[in-house]
Design a protein around this motif. Structure first.
Motif, mmCIF file in Angstrom:
data_model
loop_
_atom_site.group_PDB
_atom_site.id
_atom_site.type_symbol
_atom_site.label_atom_id
_atom_site.label_comp_id
_atom_site.label_asym_id
_atom_site.label_seq_id
_atom_site.Cartn_x
_atom_site.Cartn_y
_atom_site.Cartn_z
ATOM 1 N N GLN A 45 31.761 53.460 33.292
ATOM 2 C CA GLN A 45 31.757 52.919 31.758
ATOM 3 C C GLN A 45 32.142 51.448 31.608
ATOM 4 O O GLN A 45 31.379 50.566 30.942
ATOM 5 N N ILE A 46 33.087 51.086 32.205
ATOM 6 C CA ILE A 46 33.363 49.649 32.211
ATOM 7 C C ILE A 46 32.424 48.760 32.921
ATOM 8 O O ILE A 46 32.129 47.704 32.368
ATOM 9 N N GLN A 47 31.699 49.262 33.726
ATOM 10 C CA GLN A 47 30.646 48.487 34.604
ATOM 11 C C GLN A 47 29.517 48.228 33.512
ATOM 12 O O GLN A 47 28.965 47.047 33.669
ATOM 13 N N THR A 48 29.131 49.176 32.493
ATOM 14 C CA THR A 48 28.098 48.986 31.884
ATOM 15 C C THR A 48 28.465 47.725 30.838
ATOM 16 O O THR A 48 27.313 47.516 30.339
ATOM 17 N N VAL A 49 29.539 47.348 30.682
ATOM 18 C CA VAL A 49 29.867 46.518 29.550
ATOM 19 C C VAL A 49 30.364 45.307 30.354
ATOM 20 O O VAL A 49 31.168 44.298 29.992
ATOM 21 N N ASN A 50 29.760 44.993 31.739
ATOM 22 C CA ASN A 50 30.098 43.863 32.489
ATOM 23 C C ASN A 50 31.485 43.586 32.653
ATOM 24 O O ASN A 50 32.321 42.631 32.845
ATOM 25 N N ILE A 61 36.084 50.224 42.007
ATOM 26 C CA ILE A 61 37.515 49.818 42.180
ATOM 27 C C ILE A 61 37.622 48.217 42.671
ATOM 28 O O ILE A 61 38.103 47.593 41.868
ATOM 29 N N TYR A 62 37.043 48.039 43.794
ATOM 30 C CA TYR A 62 37.310 46.466 44.244
ATOM 31 C C TYR A 62 36.589 45.723 43.149
ATOM 32 O O TYR A 62 37.219 44.740 43.056
ATOM 33 N N ILE A 63 35.399 45.870 43.043
ATOM 34 C CA ILE A 63 34.651 44.761 42.042
ATOM 35 C C ILE A 63 35.387 44.594 40.644
ATOM 36 O O ILE A 63 35.741 43.656 40.249
ATOM 37 N N THR A 64 35.892 45.678 40.116
ATOM 38 C CA THR A 64 36.757 45.677 38.863
ATOM 39 C C THR A 64 37.903 44.806 38.994
ATOM 40 O O THR A 64 38.350 43.960 38.461
ATOM 41 N N LEU A 65 38.705 45.360 40.068
ATOM 42 C CA LEU A 65 39.958 44.564 40.361
ATOM 43 C C LEU A 65 39.797 43.021 40.490
ATOM 44 O O LEU A 65 40.458 42.194 40.056
ATOM 45 N N ALA A 66 38.947 42.603 41.447
ATOM 46 C CA ALA A 66 38.635 41.450 41.845
ATOM 47 C C ALA A 66 37.895 40.409 40.614
ATOM 48 O O ALA A 66 38.326 39.405 40.249
ATOM 49 N N THR A 67 37.382 41.192 40.091
ATOM 50 C CA THR A 67 36.946 40.451 38.559
ATOM 51 C C THR A 67 37.774 40.318 37.554
ATOM 52 O O THR A 67 37.835 39.344 37.032
#
Length: 281
Positions: free
Chosen positions: A12-17, A49-55
């Motif tokens: 869901q978070i990914q859908t809002v960048n 997980i990784y992409i969200t944390l790094a972002t």
């Protein structure tokens, strides 16, 4: 939070960048992500997980104390050293994605300076120990995605080398530890590990703190290991793996520094060229 619930939330978070303002408590969610950072599901582990944390780290979502806490968590015995020494098991994903948390945190430290000298020393000690003790150097694992221990650790070393807290002896120790992974004999690297390790070496060399004698000894050590006949206790295949891995690293490093004119790169370039064409270093 279980893995299924976490995956749904991160999707869901990914859908809002990856907008953190859509999350009530980003840091609490980050702690849940760290619990599942070694999940064998490559979508959850890598893409979510990784992409969200790094972002989020790069977007200044976390306070200084939260970044330090995440760093300490990533480097603890249940993450970076989780079942260290195992080979061909899923535990590798926890270790290799924990070490990959370091680059974005260290990058942010170069902007905000929240780490102290003792923090850098502790990171170095943990990373060097990990480089020595990690035995599972698989690159891509079918159906489970990237493990990539040597590449991920090299990425961390590349960022750590840029810390002004690291002095000559620290950089030399880091380069030596990196060389342990360069001289891997368990398998031949085929997933660009040589290039990632070369970039880490460039970052270390770019500090221009290592003496020429140390550089000569380092290249000579690599050349000797590459050119030796079958070593005691090592199979022909293992010997071949080591020779290929060293040669690929030296070639990648040579091309990485061939156009760099600042010290110590002309010396390094000359040493590498002599070694690669079979001459004495």
């Amino acid at each position: 939070m279980d893995a299924i619930t976490l995956k749904q939330k991160l999707q869901q978070i990914q859908t809002v960048n990856h907008a953190a303002d859509q999350v009530e408590q980003p840091y609490e969610l980050a702690l849940h992500m760290m619990k599942h950072i070694g999940n064998p599901d490559p979508v959850l582990r890598d893409e979510l997980i990784y992409i969200t944390l790094a972002t989020w780290i790069g977007q200044n979502v976390f306070a200084d104390d939260q970044l330090k806490a995440l760093m300490q968590l990533a480097l603890d015995d249940e993450h970076l050293f989780y079942r260290i020494g195992e080979q061909e098991t899923d535990s590798v994903f926890t270790r290799t994605f924990s070490v990959l948390i370091l680059p974005p945190i260290l990058s942010m430290d170069r902007q905000r300076s929240f780490l102290q000298r003792e923090d850098a020393a502790w990171i170095q000690q943990r990373l060097i120990t990990y480089l020595r003790e990690e035995k599972d150097v698989r690159g891509y694992v079918e159906d489970k995605g990237w493990a990539h221990a040597s590449a991920h650790a090299a990425d961390a070393a590349e960022d750590l080398a840029q810390s002004t807290y690291l002095e000559q002896t620290d950089l030399q120790a880091l380069l030596h530890a990196l060389s342990i992974k360069v001289m891997e004999s368990g398998r031949a690297y085929i997933y660009d590990e040589d290039q990632r390790m070369a970039q880490a070496a460039v970052a270390i060399l770019n500090r221009n703190l290592l003496e020429q004698a140390a550089l000569e000894a380092w290249v000579a050590q690599l050349q000797t290991a590459r050119s030796e006949d079958v070593r005691d206790g090592m199979t022909l295949q293992e010997n071949s793996h080591m020779s290929v891995n060293i040669r690929m690293f030296m070639q990648s490093l040579y091309f990485a520094v061939r156009n760099k004119e600042g010290e110590p790169f002309p010396v390094v370039r000359s040493l590498l060229l002599k070694a690669l064409v079979g001459g004495e270093v």
